[in-house]
Write a protein that holds these residues in place. Structure first.
Motif, PDB file in Angstrom:
ATOM      1  N   THR A 138       0.177  -7.034   6.911  1.00 14.37           N
ATOM      2  CA  THR A 138      -0.118  -5.605   6.875  1.00 14.37           C
ATOM      3  C   THR A 138      -0.030  -5.128   5.438  1.00 14.37           C
ATOM      4  OG1 THR A 138       2.203  -5.117   7.386  1.00 14.37           O
ATOM      5  CG2 THR A 138       0.663  -5.183   9.228  1.00 14.37           C
ATOM      6  N   ILE A 139      -1.131  -4.618   4.931  1.00 17.42           N
ATOM      7  CA  ILE A 139      -1.219  -4.229   3.524  1.00 17.42           C
ATOM      8  C   ILE A 139      -1.796  -2.819   3.441  1.00 17.42           C
ATOM      9  CG2 ILE A 139      -1.256  -6.458   2.354  1.00 17.42           C
ATOM     10  CD1 ILE A 139      -4.223  -6.648   2.777  1.00 17.42           C
ATOM     11  N   SER A 140      -0.971  -1.892   2.943  1.00 23.00           N
ATOM     12  CA  SER A 140      -1.392  -0.499   2.891  1.00 23.00           C
ATOM     13  C   SER A 140      -0.718   0.201   1.726  1.00 23.00           C
ATOM     14  CB  SER A 140      -1.036   0.198   4.204  1.00 23.00           C
ATOM     15  OG  SER A 140       0.374   0.273   4.352  1.00 23.00           O
ATOM     16  N   GLY A 141      -0.894   1.526   1.675  1.00 23.34           N
ATOM     17  CA  GLY A 141      -0.267   2.301   0.610  1.00 23.34           C
ATOM     18  C   GLY A 141       1.233   2.384   0.725  1.00 23.34           C
ATOM     19  N   GLY A 142       1.757   2.164   1.933  1.00 22.99           N
ATOM     20  CA  GLY A 142       3.192   2.271   2.143  1.00 22.99           C
ATOM     21  C   GLY A 142       3.875   0.997   2.570  1.00 22.99           C
TER      22      GLY A 142
END
Length: 359
Positions: free
Chosen positions: A158-162
């Motif tokens: 899972t790769i996101s801004g947070g």
């Protein structure tokens, strides 16, 4: 009168027939950050997936929590109305309301949580809470023509801004975090690097666009050495800052003259960090099914790297459709559908959780 704290048991009895016949309509609500989204799913198929993006944050160079929560209050009713209209169903046909409980910005989460609770209570239908990060992973199980979901067990990144996590997924509801970032998330690294280059917010997609035209080996940046399957991006951001300061001291036009090569080099380094950890996770677990999720999963570089890994490493990789990469309600809806089938309902005492640990 049925008490609020025994509603889940009541739901189990009342909705047994609809579960068996698979005529399930889920209204899903997502409000974890700065996108207000509502979707309607019929069983595991998306009938509508409406997203209202908040443009106001662009002038501030990042999400302002108070402004985000106010915008959610303005957007949620029209977004839900559009989702129902596009799905061509009446709210009385809904089987349940699924909503993002967390993690995310508390003010934003409260808007979606309060709306979902009120609507579920008013319609006398089940309420289903969803972990935002679990939804990014299970978005792969939305039924789409030409796509095949991963088989259990598989590894999810899972790769996101947070968030930046590597997760062992044993089943829909059994997940274990094997590694995660110790400081900044990968999306934040992209956005803050873009800011250093003078690119507007959100800068991650702009770094990606420039990187496609640049030389990824033009400017080498160090990769942090972090034990196990954990990540760190704060040191990389610092090295990029010092690099830009040093080069612009020599040539004030350095960034504009080398924008594409700088972006390509930054992206190459970040993708290398992600892929190194994934390779290590595959070695440790023996699992070669890899799925990605989150906003950064739309990045062309990471998608290409995973597709190449299928050829060179024998992995089977799963890339989400672009509309399911960023925050959206359809991914909340698929978790709602899966929970509905197992009668995993919430009661009206449920509250939002800004920090909500996966698994």
């Amino acid at each position: 009168m049925i008490g609020l704290y025994v509603l889940p048991l009541y739901y189990q009895f009342l909705f047994q027939t609809s579960v068996e016949h698979q005529n399930i309509y889920i209204l899903a609500i997502e409000s974890s950050c700065d996108d207000t989204s509502a979707a309607v799913l019929y069983n595991d198929k998306t009938l509508s997936n409406i997203v209202a993006t908040q443009k106001i944050h662009e002038e501030y160079g990042g999400v302002v929590p108070e402004l985000a929560s106010r915008a959610h209050q303005q957007n949620i009713v029209p977004v839900v109305h559009q989702a129902l209209a596009k799905a061509n169903i009446d709210k009385k046909q809904l089987s349940a309301i699924a909503f993002t409980r967390g993690p995310g910005l508390m003010g934003s989460l409260l808007v979606g949580t309060s709306f979902a609770k009120s609507l579920a209570l008013g319609l006398s239908i089940p309420l289903i809470e969803v972990n935002h990060m679990q939804a990014h992973i299970l978005a792969h199980f939305i039924k789409e023509e030409g796509t095949t979901p991963p088989q259990f067990p598989f590894l999810a990144m899972t790769i996101s801004g947070g968030h930046t996590q590597i997760v062992l997924v044993r089943s829909y509801f059994e997940m274990e975090i094997l590694g995660e970032t110790l400081d900044d998330a990968v999306g934040e690294a992209f956005d803050k690097s873009a800011k250093l280059l003078g690119l507007p917010y959100p800068g991650g997609p702009l770094v990606d666009a420039n990187a496609r035209k640049g030389n990824p080996l033009a400017f080498p940046f160090p990769r942090p050495k972090v034990a196990g399957l954990n990540f760190s991006f704060s040191g990389l951001k610092t090295s990029i800052l010092y690099f830009i300061q040093k080069q612009t001291a020599k040539n004030p036009d350095f960034v504009s003259e080398h924008m594409e090569d700088i972006c390509a080099s930054i992206q190459y380094t970040i993708i290398g960090i992600l892929m190194d950890k994934l390779k290590k996770a595959v070695q440790q677990t023996g699992i070669q099914q890899i799925a990605i999720g989150g906003g950064v999963s739309a990045n062309s570089g990471i998608r290409k790297a995973l597709q190449e890994a299928e050829q060179t490493l024998g992995w089977t990789t799963y890339l989400p459709k672009f509309e399911y990469c960023t925050d959206n309600a359809a991914m909340i809806g698929i978790v709602g559908y899966l929970k509905y089938k197992e009668e995993k309902f919430s009661d009206q005492a449920i509250t939002a959780k800004a920090r909500y640990i996966l698994g």
